[in-house]
Motif scaffolding. Structure first.
Motif, PDB file in Angstrom:
ATOM      1  N   GLY A 187      -3.461   1.681   7.008  1.00  0.00           N
ATOM      2  CA  GLY A 187      -1.845   1.945   7.696  1.00  0.00           C
ATOM      3  C   GLY A 187      -2.192   2.693   8.953  1.00  0.00           C
ATOM      4  N   CYS A 188      -1.323   3.058   9.100  1.00  0.00           N
ATOM      5  CA  CYS A 188      -1.961   3.582  10.803  1.00  0.00           C
ATOM      6  C   CYS A 188      -2.787   5.440  10.103  1.00  0.00           C
ATOM      7  N   ARG A 208       5.325   5.084   0.578  1.00  0.00           N
ATOM      8  CA  ARG A 208       5.700   5.799   1.749  1.00  0.00           C
ATOM      9  C   ARG A 208       5.152   7.038   1.109  1.00  0.00           C
ATOM     10  N   HIS A 239      -0.080  -0.412   1.555  1.00  0.00           N
ATOM     11  CA  HIS A 239       0.950  -0.375   2.775  1.00  0.00           C
ATOM     12  C   HIS A 239       1.571   0.901   2.886  1.00  0.00           C
ATOM     13  N   THR A 271       1.685   0.386  12.571  1.00  0.00           N
ATOM     14  CA  THR A 271       2.197   0.531  12.053  1.00  0.00           C
ATOM     15  C   THR A 271       2.686  -1.319  11.894  1.00  0.00           C
ATOM     16  N   TRP A 284       0.924   4.563  17.510  1.00  0.00           N
ATOM     17  CA  TRP A 284       1.861   4.382  15.507  1.00  0.00           C
ATOM     18  C   TRP A 284       2.714   2.770  15.366  1.00  0.00           C
ATOM     19  N   SER A 335      -1.934   9.027   7.915  1.00  0.00           N
ATOM     20  CA  SER A 335      -0.221   8.352   7.257  1.00  0.00           C
ATOM     21  C   SER A 335      -0.613   8.297   6.077  1.00  0.00           C
ATOM     22  N   GLY A 340       6.309   8.710  12.580  1.00  0.00           N
ATOM     23  CA  GLY A 340       5.284   8.631  13.112  1.00  0.00           C
ATOM     24  C   GLY A 340       4.882  10.102  14.051  1.00  0.00           C
ATOM     25  N   GLN A 393       4.524  -1.712  -0.052  1.00  0.00           N
ATOM     26  CA  GLN A 393       4.318   0.114   0.478  1.00  0.00           C
ATOM     27  C   GLN A 393       5.102   1.286   0.238  1.00  0.00           C
ATOM     28  N   ILE A 418       2.729   4.293   4.680  1.00  0.00           N
ATOM     29  CA  ILE A 418       4.025   4.420   6.324  1.00  0.00           C
ATOM     30  C   ILE A 418       4.436   6.022   6.062  1.00  0.00           C
TER      31      ILE A 418
END
Length: 348
Positions: free
Chosen positions: A28-29, A206, A154, A187, A183, A32, A159, A204, A156
């Motif tokens: 991921g970014c 969070r 992934h 992403t 970002w 994060s 941002g 995904q 997230i």
């Protein structure tokens, strides 16, 4: 260059019993929560979480598409000189690493490195290796080609929180304008990987769910990874940061706290938040994050744009590079450091 002669390979059937069978790639970014998630999954008694392994993408690019039937001797000799690999702080010799390599493939070489790291840190027989290098998500398809059974996560994060976390560091974006664009770009790599690989291969997660509701979130991750849930995973102590990254990983080893989800609101100014929302337009909203300004957000003025460029010029081209070299001591005293080191936004 003189190379070390490899010992004779063990019988493959016997050797494969010692080889790590599963790979879990978190990406991921940057900033994060890849390291936090790696530390949580790595707390499982049967799973090892290694330091980040940016070196693997360097070698993948050099080798591609020939990743099998390699000269393992030459690869190991070259790889162990990579300054990024040196951050793993493994004292094992080429011979010891080679003894863990069961096939002449790049995948087997990477497995041998993670197994050596696991043995060094008290997990002699791990069933899975967790790699939390953020850029994993940028090379998900290439990694899946060499590890057909791998699974990807992934992660997230809002941002604005990513920007608040990365702006003080000596790598990455130095202005809120560049942080917003960076970002979105990073992403987007993960969102593209999700569309390509499918729900059975990539999940995904969070960051906010991880810190606000860690137990049910980790249980869902375990279900996706097809591993047993272990309460120790909530302690997030399954990763030991190398000395090189101690400063940016101060929170590693601490249980996730709900306050970690909203600290950005205190660390960014209201104007920085407004500019970030203007630059990202509806991207935050598409991901389900509430906006403070929405369409009323005013873009950066001419003066703010120029000040941002000055920050990028001064910090990006001088101040941060100087700090990076100081932080990298004594690595840069070796010739190999100059061979592999690259100044870029992703160096950390």
């Amino acid at each position: 260059m003189q190379t070390t002669t490899l010992p004779t390979k063990k019988n493959n059937l016997l050797a494969n019993q010692d080889q790590i069978q599963r790979q879990i790639f978190i990406g991921g970014c940057s900033r994060s929560g890849t390291t936090l998630l790696g530390a949580m999954i790595g707390s499982h008694p049967d799973i090892i979480c290694s330091p980040e392994s940016q070196f693997k993408s360097d070698f993948l690019r050099r080798l591609w598409p020939q990743t099998d039937n390699l000269d393992t001797n030459a690869i190991l000799n070259s790889l162990t000189k990579h300054w990024r690999f040196k951050l793993w702080e493994l004292p094992e010799s080429i011979e010891e690493l080679a003894s863990l390599t069961t096939e002449d493939s790049f995948a087997s070489i990477l497995n041998s490195l993670s197994l050596a790291y696991a043995k060094r840190h008290g997990k002699p027989n791990p069933t899975a290796w967790v790699d939390h290098t953020p850029e994993n998500i940028s090379y998900a398809r290439s990694l899946l080609d060499i590890f057909p059974n791998a699974k990807f996560i992934h992660i997230i994060r809002d941002g604005r929180a990513v920007a608040a976390s990365i702006l003080p560091l000596d790598w990455g974006p130095n202005s809120i304008i560049k942080a917003a664009r960076w970002w979105m770009r990073m992403t987007s790599f993960g969102l593209a990987a999700e569309a390509d690989l499918g729900a059975d291969r990539i999940m995904q997660v969070r960051y906010e769910s991880l810190v606000l509701d860690p137990e049910p979130t980790i249980q869902q991750i375990c279900q996706f990874l097809e591993i047993d849930y272990d309460e120790s995973m909530l302690d997030a102590v399954g990763f030991i940061p190398p000395s090189y990254t101690n400063r940016q990983h101060k929170l590693v080893g601490l249980k996730p706290k709900p306050s970690m989800a909203t600290r950005w609101q205190e660390r960014l100014t209201q104007r920085e938040i407004e500019i970030f929302e203007h630059q990202t337009r509806n991207f935050l909203h598409h991901l389900g994050y509430d906006l403070m300004y929405d369409l009323q957000a005013k873009g950066p003025s001419f003066i703010e744009v120029q000040l941002g460029k000055l920050k990028e010029l001064y910090r990006g081209e001088f101040s941060n590079k100087l700090k990076w070299l100081v932080r990298s001591y004594p690595l840069w005293l070796t010739r190999d450091f100059y061979t592999f080191a690259k100044f870029s936004d992703t160096n950390n």
